[in-house]
Design an enzyme around this catalytic site. Structure first.
Site, PDB file in Angstrom:
ATOM      1  N   HIS A 136       5.158  13.378 -11.697  1.00 44.43           N
ATOM      2  CA  HIS A 136       5.704  13.115 -10.361  1.00 44.43           C
ATOM      3  C   HIS A 136       5.405  11.682  -9.910  1.00 44.43           C
ATOM      4  O   HIS A 136       6.292  10.961  -9.466  1.00 44.43           O
ATOM      5  CB  HIS A 136       5.101  14.101  -9.346  1.00 44.43           C
ATOM      6  CG  HIS A 136       5.592  15.500  -9.530  1.00 44.43           C
ATOM      7  ND1 HIS A 136       6.347  16.155  -8.599  1.00 44.43           N
ATOM      8  CD2 HIS A 136       5.458  16.376 -10.555  1.00 44.43           C
ATOM      9  CE1 HIS A 136       6.653  17.370  -9.032  1.00 44.43           C
ATOM     10  NE2 HIS A 136       6.108  17.528 -10.222  1.00 44.43           N
ATOM     11  N   ASP A 183       7.472  13.508  -2.060  1.00 40.65           N
ATOM     12  CA  ASP A 183       7.720  14.386  -3.213  1.00 40.65           C
ATOM     13  C   ASP A 183       7.975  15.806  -2.689  1.00 40.65           C
ATOM     14  O   ASP A 183       7.588  16.148  -1.574  1.00 40.65           O
ATOM     15  CB  ASP A 183       6.458  14.380  -4.084  1.00 40.65           C
ATOM     16  CG  ASP A 183       6.632  15.137  -5.366  1.00 40.65           C
ATOM     17  OD1 ASP A 183       6.993  14.510  -6.359  1.00 40.65           O
ATOM     18  OD2 ASP A 183       6.417  16.370  -5.389  1.00 40.65           O
ATOM     19  N   TRP A 210      11.271  16.755 -17.219  1.00 37.99           N
ATOM     20  CA  TRP A 210      12.462  15.948 -16.947  1.00 37.99           C
ATOM     21  C   TRP A 210      12.283  14.480 -17.314  1.00 37.99           C
ATOM     22  O   TRP A 210      13.194  13.821 -17.798  1.00 37.99           O
ATOM     23  CB  TRP A 210      12.905  16.116 -15.493  1.00 37.99           C
ATOM     24  CG  TRP A 210      14.240  15.480 -15.251  1.00 37.99           C
ATOM     25  CD1 TRP A 210      14.538  14.498 -14.372  1.00 37.99           C
ATOM     26  CD2 TRP A 210      15.483  15.800 -15.932  1.00 37.99           C
ATOM     27  NE1 TRP A 210      15.872  14.166 -14.448  1.00 37.99           N
ATOM     28  CE2 TRP A 210      16.476  14.956 -15.403  1.00 37.99           C
ATOM     29  CE3 TRP A 210      15.836  16.705 -16.927  1.00 37.99           C
ATOM     30  CZ2 TRP A 210      17.797  14.992 -15.836  1.00 37.99           C
ATOM     31  CZ3 TRP A 210      17.153  16.743 -17.365  1.00 37.99           C
ATOM     32  CH2 TRP A 210      18.121  15.895 -16.816  1.00 37.99           C
ATOM     33  N   GLU A 225      13.679   9.971 -20.844  1.00 36.51           N
ATOM     34  CA  GLU A 225      13.193   8.937 -21.774  1.00 36.51           C
ATOM     35  C   GLU A 225      13.870   9.094 -23.138  1.00 36.51           C
ATOM     36  O   GLU A 225      14.280   8.113 -23.756  1.00 36.51           O
ATOM     37  CB  GLU A 225      11.660   9.037 -21.914  1.00 36.51           C
ATOM     38  CG  GLU A 225      10.925   8.581 -20.654  1.00 36.51           C
ATOM     39  CD  GLU A 225       9.478   9.063 -20.571  1.00 36.51           C
ATOM     40  OE1 GLU A 225       8.948   9.617 -21.555  1.00 36.51           O
ATOM     41  OE2 GLU A 225       8.864   8.893 -19.491  1.00 36.51           O
TER      42      GLU A 225
HETATM   43  O1  LIG Z   1       1.105  12.448 -24.588  1.00 41.61           O
HETATM   44  C1  LIG Z   1       1.840  12.128 -23.640  1.00 41.61           C
HETATM   45  C2  LIG Z   1       2.454  13.069 -22.795  1.00 41.61           C
HETATM   46  C3  LIG Z   1       3.274  12.617 -21.773  1.00 41.61           C
HETATM   47  N1  LIG Z   1       3.455  11.292 -21.577  1.00 41.61           N
HETATM   48  C4  LIG Z   1       4.321  10.823 -20.444  1.00 41.61           C
HETATM   49  O2  LIG Z   1       4.057  11.614 -19.304  1.00 41.61           O
HETATM   50  C5  LIG Z   1       5.257  11.918 -18.619  1.00 41.61           C
HETATM   51  C6  LIG Z   1       5.387  13.424 -18.577  1.00 41.61           C
HETATM   52  O3  LIG Z   1       6.434  13.788 -17.720  1.00 41.61           O
HETATM   53  P1  LIG Z   1       7.385  15.021 -18.025  1.00 41.61           P
HETATM   54  O4  LIG Z   1       7.980  14.884 -19.342  1.00 41.61           O
HETATM   55  O5  LIG Z   1       8.343  15.152 -16.888  1.00 41.61           O
HETATM   56  O6  LIG Z   1       6.424  16.258 -18.127  1.00 41.61           O
HETATM   57  P2  LIG Z   1       5.301  16.895 -17.123  1.00 41.61           P
HETATM   58  O7  LIG Z   1       4.121  16.062 -17.125  1.00 41.61           O
HETATM   59  O8  LIG Z   1       5.133  18.266 -17.599  1.00 41.61           O
HETATM   60  O9  LIG Z   1       6.060  16.837 -15.697  1.00 41.61           O
HETATM   61  C7  LIG Z   1       6.106  17.689 -14.566  1.00 41.61           C
HETATM   62  O10 LIG Z   1       7.052  17.048 -13.699  1.00 41.61           O
HETATM   63  C8  LIG Z   1       8.392  16.931 -14.185  1.00 41.61           C
HETATM   64  C9  LIG Z   1       9.206  16.188 -13.143  1.00 41.61           C
HETATM   65  O11 LIG Z   1       9.282  16.914 -11.951  1.00 41.61           O
HETATM   66  C10 LIG Z   1       8.971  18.312 -14.485  1.00 41.61           C
HETATM   67  O12 LIG Z   1      10.250  18.193 -15.045  1.00 41.61           O
HETATM   68  C11 LIG Z   1       8.025  19.037 -15.456  1.00 41.61           C
HETATM   69  O13 LIG Z   1       8.512  20.331 -15.734  1.00 41.61           O
HETATM   70  C12 LIG Z   1       6.637  19.104 -14.832  1.00 41.61           C
HETATM   71  O14 LIG Z   1       5.749  19.813 -15.664  1.00 41.61           O
HETATM   72  C13 LIG Z   1       6.388  11.255 -19.387  1.00 41.61           C
HETATM   73  O15 LIG Z   1       6.697  10.039 -18.757  1.00 41.61           O
HETATM   74  C14 LIG Z   1       5.791  10.977 -20.764  1.00 41.61           C
HETATM   75  O16 LIG Z   1       6.296   9.809 -21.372  1.00 41.61           O
HETATM   76  C15 LIG Z   1       2.863  10.366 -22.398  1.00 41.61           C
HETATM   77  O17 LIG Z   1       3.037   9.148 -22.218  1.00 41.61           O
HETATM   78  N2  LIG Z   1       2.070  10.814 -23.402  1.00 41.61           N
END
Ligand SMILES: O=c1ccn([C@@H]2O[C@H](COP(=O)(O)OP(=O)(O)O[C@H]3O[C@H](CO)[C@@H](O)[C@H](O)[C@H]3O)[C@@H](O)[C@H]2O)c(=O)[nH]1
Length: 484
Positions: free
Chosen positions: A19, A125, A375, A380
């Site tokens: 977020h 948010d 998302w 990405e």
């Molecule tokens: O090892 C890792 C894991 C994640 N990321 C980054 O962390 C972010 C993760 O975001 P996302 O892919 O959206 O997953 P979540 O962290 O699970 O995000 C939460 O928020 C999102 C946006 O609301 C929702 O879509 C998801 O379901 C919710 O779990 C991204 O930018 C990734 O590139 C890294 O750089 N390295």
């Protein structure tokens, strides 16, 4: 005296990796677009321990951005409500709301600061909509920055409308049936198997109806998506007369990544030595992790598939620490992997902890992404033109997977309806067997039709954010709305 030329916005992101990053990137985008916009970001520290989030928050003041100010709100351990695993959403909402006084104080200071601009809006948010109350006290309009997609926003709106006529128990019963839903933001009917588990509880539904009620009060909703990707979903909002305007402003991405570690360079060097489009990257977001038995099935699948791989592996906190700690890296992943796995795969596979995901997806050696369908990860992967195999886990990810695979044909599936209860992991999920995972990986690496569609969408995602693009234009209209 207020500086009438400057329009100030107050951003309140939620303390979650998925977020806060895109919200802050959106703030950067606005100040770069208009020199008369200035933004104060109020940072709420998370109620759980997450080394990644902490590193990210600590990095913010170290990289100053002109016309963006970060204010960290105090952490009051004594008075902040504790998270309740039985009611994770409402207790999180209560936790955020317990910061209202700090927000009041910060805004009062801004208003009385000599030379400060006119505060033209709060940008909150979905988890922070309780702050609308504070904005109203100051007579300031509120906007929502929605970090997920338009189809899912439409799902929420649809369920909220159902909840007006039906009792919550009836909606829960329906969601657990075998049927399908005709949701205006989806082109196809949506099977209940992808109905998010978190909204099959009273806690989740209560949060949904409260937040949707708040959404109806705001001036506009900005969604991290783009028209070319979600044309149907975005257009579906025009049929609602009692819902604010929706602006598609994405993809808004943090292309700098999160928490750089010295080992990241080594990972990229390893990729440098791999053939083009040959590596499968597996990563499950900021909260994704599996039990040992599931990890072993993934390991067998990787070995059997014969594809090169890069696997980001994270350890779940012990059950009694759930929601007090987020997943973290293993000290030694050897302890949970099949015997000899690392030795046998040495040379064609690598197991790492938190991944430099953006740099990995950007690397030409990466040919496929096994993802939990958060998302940001979806946006990405599209940006870099890397096709995905979907393995959704929690929150709205099953719906994202359905949209990507069934509606848009931009991904292949490993599992569409896999559900993990991150608030209580004890024995709650079915195991996906190695054969199924291996088959998904093979299809991911071989499906040229999906790959071509993803490459085309990649071009569109880059074109939409530059002059002449639809998201670029949408942000222009939004800025007019801010300063009007
Ligand atoms: O090892 C890792 C894991 C994640 N990321 C980054 O962390 C972010 C993760 O975001 P996302 O892919 O959206 O997953 P979540 O962290 O699970 O995000 C939460 O928020 C999102 C946006 O609301 C929702 O879509 C998801 O379901 C919710 O779990 C991204 O930018 C990734 O590139 C890294 O750089 N390295």
């Amino acid at each position: 005296m207020a500086n009438t030329k400057v329009s100030e916005l107050v951003f309140i992101p939620a303390p979650g990796v998925g977020h806060i990053m895109s919200t802050i990137e959106f703030a950067k985008l606005l100040v770069n677009r208009d020199r008369n916009i200035s933004i104060t970001v109020l940072i709420i520290h998370p109620p759980y321990s997450s080394s990644v989030l902490t590193t990210y928050i600590q990095s913010l003041p170290m990289n100053p951005i002109e016309r963006i100010r970060f204010i960290e709100l105090p952490r009051d351990q004594e008075t902040t409500p504790k998270l309740d695993l039985e009611a994770p959403f409402m207790s999180f909402y209560g936790f955020i709301n317990s910061h209202r006084n700090y927000v009041r104080n910060a805004v009062s200071d801004m208003v009385s600061r000599p030379g400060s601009g006119r505060i033209v809006g709060f940008v909150v948010d979905i988890l922070c909509t309780g702050m609308i109350e504070v904005a109203n006290e100051f007579g300031i309009p509120t906007y929502v920055f929605f970090t997920s997609n338009a189809a899912f926003l439409g799902f929420k709106l649809y369920i909220d409308t159902l909840c007006r006529d039906w009792k919550k128990e009836e909606v829960i019963e329906l969601s657990k049936s075998d049927g399908e839903l005709s949701i205006p933001s989806f082109i196809k009917t949506v099977p209940m198997s992808v109905y998010p588990a978190i909204y099959q509880t009273r806690d989740g539904l209560k949060f949904l109806t409260i937040s949707m009620k708040k959404f109806r009060e705001v001036k506009a909703i900005m969604v991290n998506t783009f028209l070319e990707l979600e044309t149907h979903a975005i257009e579906s909002f025009s049929s609602y007369t009692d819902f604010p305007p929706v602006y598609a402003v994405g993809p808004v991405l943090n292309l700098d990544g999160v928490a750089g570690k010295p080992e990241d360079k080594d990972v990229i060097r390893w990729l440098d030595g791999q053939p083009r489009s040959s590596v499968v990257f597996l990563c499950f977001g900021s909260m994704g992790c599996f039990e040992e038995v599931q990890l072993k099935e993934i390991a067998y699948a990787l070995e059997q598939s014969g594809h090169r791989f890069l696997w980001s592996l994270r350890r779940s906190p012990p059950p009694e620490q759930s929601f007090k700690f987020l997943p973290d890296d293993y000290d030694d992943p050897r302890s949970i992997l099949p015997d000899g796995f690392l030795e046998r795969t040495n040379g064609f596979g690598r197991v790492i902890g938190w991944a430099p995901q953006v740099s990995i997806l950007a690397h030409e050696a990466v040919g496929g992404f096994v993802s939990h369908c958060g998302w940001n990860s979806m946006l990405e992967s599209l940006w870099f033109g890397v096709p995905t195999a979907t393995w959704p886990m929690y929150t709205e990810q099953q719906m994202n997977a359905f949209q990507m695979v069934v509606e848009l044909g931009l991904a292949v599936d490993i599992k569409l309806g896999y559900k993990d209860n991150i608030f209580n992991r004890e024995g709650n999920t079915a195991i996906v067997m190695a054969k199924e995972i291996e088959s998904g990986i093979r299809r991911l690496m071989a499906d040229e039709e999906v790959r071509a569609k993803v490459k085309k969408m990649s071009k569109m995602s880059r074109a939409t954010v530059v002059e002449g693009g639809s998201s670029f234009a949408s942000i222009g209209r939004l800025i007019q709305d801010f300063i009007a």
